[in-house]
Design a protein around this motif. Sequence first.
Motif: not given
Length: 426
Positions: A132, A134-135, A137-139, A141-142, A145
């Motif tokens: 959870r 990790l997901m 953090v990925s969102m 970071l996207a 960007s």
Amino acid sequence: LTSTLDRNGLAYFMTTLRPADRPGHPWTGLLLGQPIASVWYWCVDQTIVQRVLSAKNIVHAQGGCALAGYLKILPPFLMLIPGMIARCFFEECQRTGGLDFPEWCETNLSDSQAANKAYPLLIMKTFPDGLRGLMIVSMVLAMMSSLDSVFNCVSTIFTNDIYVRFLDPGASPSKQVWVGRLVTVIAAGCGMAWLPMIAGDADGLYLATQSVMTHMSPALVAVFFLGLVWPRANGSGALVGMLVGFGFGASRWVVNSQAECGEQDWASFSCMDFNHMALVIFVLTLATTVVASLLAERMPMLQPQSEAACEAVGHIGTATENSRLEAAVAQPMHSQMLQVSGIFLLAVMLVLCVGFGYTDDPTRGSHATISGGILSIACIGALAVVANIGMLLVALRKAWLQRASGKAPEPIDRAVEEQVAVTVAL
């Protein structure tokens, strides 16, 4: 997933095409209007263009674009399917009175505003703690960007094309940096000020952003397209066309945001689907640019570019074309593979659009009226015919130009005959 949607009267979720006279997602708008916004994003938007311009050479740029196109196949499955799964959890909880998936009953994903939370809720309620985080953090970071690219483009365009060109031509590099930072702060403030408008939109986050982009992008796409296919287009015509297109699109968006529309108002100016309106804005901008370009030819005072600037632009266009031709000659296999992969990618995207089928009454939860398999076969056949006719016309044009120039024609007659035979057979 399909059986759960069917059990809850949501079988139409698995279809992508709707009647043309319905206000939500008409098939004509999806297949004709939405590609205009897609061309703007992939071919004109600075956030994408700056990545292409950073390539080592045109071969790498073409390969990168092809790879990005194939990666774009994934979002429907990474974004839409999880959203439908979350909706199924909510509907099953409602249908069973909280016996199944009780933690989903309070989410109210049937509401368009609450539906924006479907993906985060799916992560929070079904993923374990480590995955959870990790997901999330990925969102984040996207998102960072994407925002970084947008802010960089806004500051660069304003600093180089407006501030240095018109306001302070002698600005030092350090001053230009500070101007870019100031523009970035202003752009971030404008984005934050727009958030309440998106949050209050009844259509939800995705449709709100798509509506704005589809009202603004057709003007840019029309000018871009006309500049590629019509040599007589000029800067004055492009400027007038964009002003008319932007003005018309912004006016219509304001009127649409204040209008109360019913199902019978699908063809009115204020309630027409935004994908249909994209076609109207595109055609209006094309016509305006053509007329303005022809008038500018008769009135030289309307042409702001100097001969040196025009000659420089011509040199850039010639250099780009020469680079493309050199790449095609030096690496013919690369050129052929690029053409084949482009046609195949277009076919895959077309299947994704029509392959889930058509339903004529989505409000009653009906199944697909026309099977996606039938539509896919028909569209692929039509694409093959169009591709072959296009190649045939290119071969005939090449032969005609060779004869018109007095050069000895190349032995392409047999290739033309074969192309005719393939086209007729299809």
